[in-house]
Design an enzyme around this catalytic site. Sequence first.
Site, PDB file in Angstrom:
ATOM      1  N   VAL A 144       0.837  -1.203   0.000  1.00  0.00           N
ATOM      2  CA  VAL A 144       0.000   0.000   0.000  1.00  0.00           C
ATOM      3  C   VAL A 144       0.875   1.257   0.000  1.00  0.00           C
ATOM      4  O   VAL A 144       0.391   2.359   0.209  1.00  0.00           O
ATOM      5  CB  VAL A 144      -0.939   0.006   1.238  1.00  0.00           C
ATOM      6  CG1 VAL A 144      -1.922  -1.160   1.180  1.00  0.00           C
ATOM      7  CG2 VAL A 144      -0.152  -0.033   2.553  1.00  0.00           C
ATOM      8  N   CYS A 201     -18.806  15.332   6.125  1.00  0.00           N
ATOM      9  CA  CYS A 201     -20.169  14.932   6.495  1.00  0.00           C
ATOM     10  C   CYS A 201     -20.263  14.584   7.985  1.00  0.00           C
ATOM     11  O   CYS A 201     -21.353  14.292   8.497  1.00  0.00           O
ATOM     12  CB  CYS A 201     -20.626  13.745   5.661  1.00  0.00           C
ATOM     13  SG  CYS A 201     -19.896  12.174   6.157  1.00  0.00           S
ATOM     14  N   ALA A 217      15.731  -8.512  -2.927  1.00  0.00           N
ATOM     15  CA  ALA A 217      15.102  -8.098  -4.190  1.00  0.00           C
ATOM     16  C   ALA A 217      15.881  -6.974  -4.881  1.00  0.00           C
ATOM     17  O   ALA A 217      15.962  -6.946  -6.108  1.00  0.00           O
ATOM     18  CB  ALA A 217      13.662  -7.651  -3.915  1.00  0.00           C
ATOM     19  N   HIS A 221      -4.407  -4.376  -2.149  1.00  0.00           N
ATOM     20  CA  HIS A 221      -4.775  -4.073  -0.759  1.00  0.00           C
ATOM     21  C   HIS A 221      -4.927  -2.583  -0.490  1.00  0.00           C
ATOM     22  O   HIS A 221      -4.884  -2.164   0.665  1.00  0.00           O
ATOM     23  CB  HIS A 221      -3.736  -4.694   0.200  1.00  0.00           C
ATOM     24  CG  HIS A 221      -3.745  -6.204   0.190  1.00  0.00           C
ATOM     25  ND1 HIS A 221      -2.703  -6.967   0.671  1.00  0.00           N
ATOM     26  CD2 HIS A 221      -4.691  -7.080  -0.239  1.00  0.00           C
ATOM     27  CE1 HIS A 221      -3.004  -8.258   0.529  1.00  0.00           C
ATOM     28  NE2 HIS A 221      -4.195  -8.358  -0.021  1.00  0.00           N
ATOM     29  N   SER A 247       5.500 -13.260   1.892  1.00  0.00           N
ATOM     30  CA  SER A 247       5.483 -14.496   2.671  1.00  0.00           C
ATOM     31  C   SER A 247       4.457 -15.479   2.111  1.00  0.00           C
ATOM     32  O   SER A 247       4.432 -16.638   2.505  1.00  0.00           O
ATOM     33  CB  SER A 247       5.171 -14.185   4.147  1.00  0.00           C
ATOM     34  OG  SER A 247       3.949 -13.480   4.224  1.00  0.00           O
TER      35      SER A 247
HETATM   36  C1  BJW Z   1      12.409  -9.990   1.359  1.00  0.00           C
HETATM   37  C2  BJW Z   1      13.259  -8.925   1.692  1.00  0.00           C
HETATM   38  C3  BJW Z   1      14.134  -8.478   0.685  1.00  0.00           C
HETATM   39  C4  BJW Z   1      12.063  -9.369   3.415  1.00  0.00           C
HETATM   40  N1  BJW Z   1      14.121  -9.061  -0.511  1.00  0.00           N
HETATM   41  N2  BJW Z   1      12.415 -10.556   0.174  1.00  0.00           N
HETATM   42  C5  BJW Z   1      -7.947 -18.931   2.392  1.00  0.00           C
HETATM   43  C6  BJW Z   1      -7.312 -19.674   3.375  1.00  0.00           C
HETATM   44  C7  BJW Z   1      -7.134 -19.150   4.656  1.00  0.00           C
HETATM   45  C8  BJW Z   1      -7.582 -17.867   4.979  1.00  0.00           C
HETATM   46  C9  BJW Z   1      -8.187 -17.130   4.006  1.00  0.00           C
HETATM   47  C10 BJW Z   1      -8.377 -17.665   2.730  1.00  0.00           C
HETATM   48  N3  BJW Z   1      -9.013 -16.735   1.983  1.00  0.00           N
HETATM   49  C11 BJW Z   1      -9.196 -15.617   2.734  1.00  0.00           C
HETATM   50  C12 BJW Z   1      -8.727 -15.844   3.966  1.00  0.00           C
HETATM   51  C13 BJW Z   1      -8.740 -14.874   5.115  1.00  0.00           C
HETATM   52  C14 BJW Z   1      -7.627 -13.862   5.049  1.00  0.00           C
HETATM   53  C15 BJW Z   1      -6.275 -14.572   5.048  1.00  0.00           C
HETATM   54  O1  BJW Z   1      -5.591 -14.680   4.046  1.00  0.00           O
HETATM   55  N4  BJW Z   1      -5.851 -15.034   6.193  1.00  0.00           N
HETATM   56  C16 BJW Z   1      -4.557 -15.734   6.308  1.00  0.00           C
HETATM   57  C17 BJW Z   1      -3.538 -14.822   7.002  1.00  0.00           C
HETATM   58  C18 BJW Z   1      -4.775 -16.995   7.056  1.00  0.00           C
HETATM   59  N5  BJW Z   1      -7.751 -13.003   3.892  1.00  0.00           N
HETATM   60  C19 BJW Z   1      -8.584 -11.971   3.888  1.00  0.00           C
HETATM   61  O2  BJW Z   1      -9.274 -11.702   4.855  1.00  0.00           O
HETATM   62  C20 BJW Z   1      -8.667 -11.123   2.633  1.00  0.00           C
HETATM   63  N6  BJW Z   1     -10.042 -10.939   2.298  1.00  0.00           N
HETATM   64  C21 BJW Z   1     -10.771 -11.903   1.742  1.00  0.00           C
HETATM   65  O3  BJW Z   1     -10.288 -12.933   1.344  1.00  0.00           O
HETATM   66  O4  BJW Z   1     -12.126 -11.607   1.671  1.00  0.00           O
HETATM   67  C22 BJW Z   1     -13.009 -12.706   1.471  1.00  0.00           C
HETATM   68  C23 BJW Z   1     -12.929 -13.649   2.672  1.00  0.00           C
HETATM   69  C24 BJW Z   1     -12.893 -13.149   3.959  1.00  0.00           C
HETATM   70  C25 BJW Z   1     -12.812 -14.026   5.057  1.00  0.00           C
HETATM   71  C26 BJW Z   1     -12.744 -15.398   4.851  1.00  0.00           C
HETATM   72  C27 BJW Z   1     -12.752 -15.882   3.547  1.00  0.00           C
HETATM   73  C28 BJW Z   1     -12.867 -15.006   2.458  1.00  0.00           C
HETATM   74  C29 BJW Z   1      -8.099  -9.742   2.881  1.00  0.00           C
HETATM   75  C30 BJW Z   1      -6.639  -9.739   3.149  1.00  0.00           C
HETATM   76  C31 BJW Z   1      -6.164  -8.308   3.437  1.00  0.00           C
HETATM   77  C32 BJW Z   1      -4.711  -8.252   3.875  1.00  0.00           C
HETATM   78  N7  BJW Z   1      -4.438  -6.950   4.334  1.00  0.00           N
HETATM   79  C33 BJW Z   1      -3.092  -6.610   4.770  1.00  0.00           C
HETATM   80  C34 BJW Z   1      -3.138  -5.187   5.340  1.00  0.00           C
HETATM   81  C35 BJW Z   1      -3.297  -4.169   4.224  1.00  0.00           C
HETATM   82  C36 BJW Z   1      -3.334  -2.777   4.746  1.00  0.00           C
HETATM   83  C37 BJW Z   1      -2.064  -2.403   5.438  1.00  0.00           C
HETATM   84  O5  BJW Z   1      -0.980  -2.413   4.825  1.00  0.00           O
HETATM   85  O6  BJW Z   1      -2.143  -2.101   6.628  1.00  0.00           O
HETATM   86  O7  BJW Z   1      -2.188  -6.687   3.658  1.00  0.00           O
HETATM   87  S1  BJW Z   1      -2.390  -7.765   5.946  1.00  0.00           S
HETATM   88  C38 BJW Z   1      -0.746  -7.651   5.333  1.00  0.00           C
HETATM   89  O8  BJW Z   1      -0.315  -8.933   4.772  1.00  0.00           O
HETATM   90  C39 BJW Z   1      -0.812  -6.687   4.128  1.00  0.00           C
HETATM   91  C40 BJW Z   1       0.099  -7.358   3.141  1.00  0.00           C
HETATM   92  O9  BJW Z   1      -0.171  -6.886   1.845  1.00  0.00           O
HETATM   93  C41 BJW Z   1      -0.187  -8.812   3.357  1.00  0.00           C
HETATM   94  C42 BJW Z   1       0.871  -9.739   2.843  1.00  0.00           C
HETATM   95  O10 BJW Z   1       2.077  -9.548   3.492  1.00  0.00           O
HETATM   96  P1  BJW Z   1       3.448  -9.617   2.658  1.00  0.00           P
HETATM   97  O11 BJW Z   1       3.492  -8.519   1.689  1.00  0.00           O
HETATM   98  O12 BJW Z   1       3.617 -10.978   2.150  1.00  0.00           O
HETATM   99  O13 BJW Z   1       4.510  -9.235   3.793  1.00  0.00           O
HETATM  100  P2  BJW Z   1       5.194 -10.186   4.893  1.00  0.00           P
HETATM  101  O14 BJW Z   1       5.769  -9.289   5.919  1.00  0.00           O
HETATM  102  O15 BJW Z   1       4.289 -11.243   5.348  1.00  0.00           O
HETATM  103  O16 BJW Z   1       6.375 -10.915   4.098  1.00  0.00           O
HETATM  104  C43 BJW Z   1       7.517 -10.218   3.627  1.00  0.00           C
HETATM  105  C44 BJW Z   1       8.369 -11.219   2.855  1.00  0.00           C
HETATM  106  O17 BJW Z   1       9.437 -10.525   2.255  1.00  0.00           O
HETATM  107  C45 BJW Z   1       8.991 -12.306   3.746  1.00  0.00           C
HETATM  108  O18 BJW Z   1       8.788 -13.571   3.122  1.00  0.00           O
HETATM  109  C46 BJW Z   1      10.475 -11.953   3.781  1.00  0.00           C
HETATM  110  O19 BJW Z   1      11.321 -13.097   3.836  1.00  0.00           O
HETATM  111  C47 BJW Z   1      10.637 -11.230   2.467  1.00  0.00           C
HETATM  112  N8  BJW Z   1      11.715 -10.229   2.422  1.00  0.00           N
HETATM  113  N9  BJW Z   1      13.064  -8.555   2.938  1.00  0.00           N
HETATM  114  C48 BJW Z   1      13.313 -10.090  -0.781  1.00  0.00           C
HETATM  115  N10 BJW Z   1      15.043  -7.460   0.895  1.00  0.00           N
END
Ligand code: BJW
Length: 242
Positions: free
Chosen positions: A103, A150, A231, A119, A189
């Site tokens: 974001v 509002c 990266a 997101h 991740s």
């Molecule tokens: C490097 C590095 C370098 C470090 N070089 N690499 C199916 C199964 C199970 C659960 C669900 C499912 N479907 C839906 C769900 C529920 C839920 C979910 O996924 N839960 C799981 C956690 C279990 N999903 C949702 O609720 C989504 N909505 C949805 O599906 O609606 C319908 C629905 C709802 C409920 C049930 C079923 C269906 C919405 C998800 C919204 C996520 N929002 C966030 C916050 C956004 C706003 C904000 O920024 O504040 O998004 S959470 C957070 O995680 C953010 C990120 O975009 C997201 C992913 O994280 P990311 O980018 O992967 O970061 P990290 O920190 O996890 O990883 C960093 C990586 O980089 C690491 O691997 C490091 O090793 C690496 N790294 N330095 C290269 N230099």
Amino acid sequence: MAREVGEWIDTLRRAQRVTVLTGAGISAESGVPTFRGEGGLWRTYRAEELATPEAFVRDPKLVWEWYDYRRQVVSKAEPNAGHSALVDLESRFAEFLLVTQNVDNLHRRAGSRSVAELHGNLFRARCTREGTIREDLPCPIPEIPPVCGCGALLRPDVVWFGESLPVEQITLAGEAARRSDVMLVVGTSAVVYPAAALPEAAKSNGAFVVEVNLQRTPISPFVDVSIQGPAAEVLPAIVDAL
Ligand code: BJW
């Protein structure tokens, strides 16, 4: 690095349709903390405790303080060599889509144009009553939580757990993933759905999938190439090798 890149680069060279999925790791070298792992805590809170509609209803001030802090961090950050390499990559393929879970707006600031933000965006706020979008909130925000004209609360225009992703963006992302010749998955991740399902969708539709991450993730076992490295070094090396 050169050897890891060299072995499969011909596949990328021949590709017509390329999709890139990025996560917080691509911005780590710009000084933006990732969500999970080291540096993932803000005060004592994990992202999962604050990035929910329930947390916002319970304590909008606390949630906005977190977002306002992150807006300030990101405002001072600059895109890094990984972001720039993806700008270069975009110009080389007939079809290219950069799908980001981030974001932080750093891809657009780097110059990427074909971007699907799954997101939301830290620099947009949305009225909780009318749904209108504001992009002009000062940074830092003078009075937290900010309020719409509002009278209702504004909220960050991001996607919290349990909320739906913007339909147009996730549809575009899903179509691009399924049509890809090559997908690069960078700095995520791969635990948050539905974004985490995109690499598998690409793979099962015939794409060659390359992961770039500091460590192994749940998708590592099925990708074609898993490059462990930062990266901001690996992506420029890929572009150089092309
Ligand atoms: C490097 C590095 C370098 C470090 N070089 N690499 C199916 C199964 C199970 C659960 C669900 C499912 N479907 C839906 C769900 C529920 C839920 C979910 O996924 N839960 C799981 C956690 C279990 N999903 C949702 O609720 C989504 N909505 C949805 O599906 O609606 C319908 C629905 C709802 C409920 C049930 C079923 C269906 C919405 C998800 C919204 C996520 N929002 C966030 C916050 C956004 C706003 C904000 O920024 O504040 O998004 S959470 C957070 O995680 C953010 C990120 O975009 C997201 C992913 O994280 P990311 O980018 O992967 O970061 P990290 O920190 O996890 O990883 C960093 C990586 O980089 C690491 O691997 C490091 O090793 C690496 N790294 N330095 C290269 N230099």
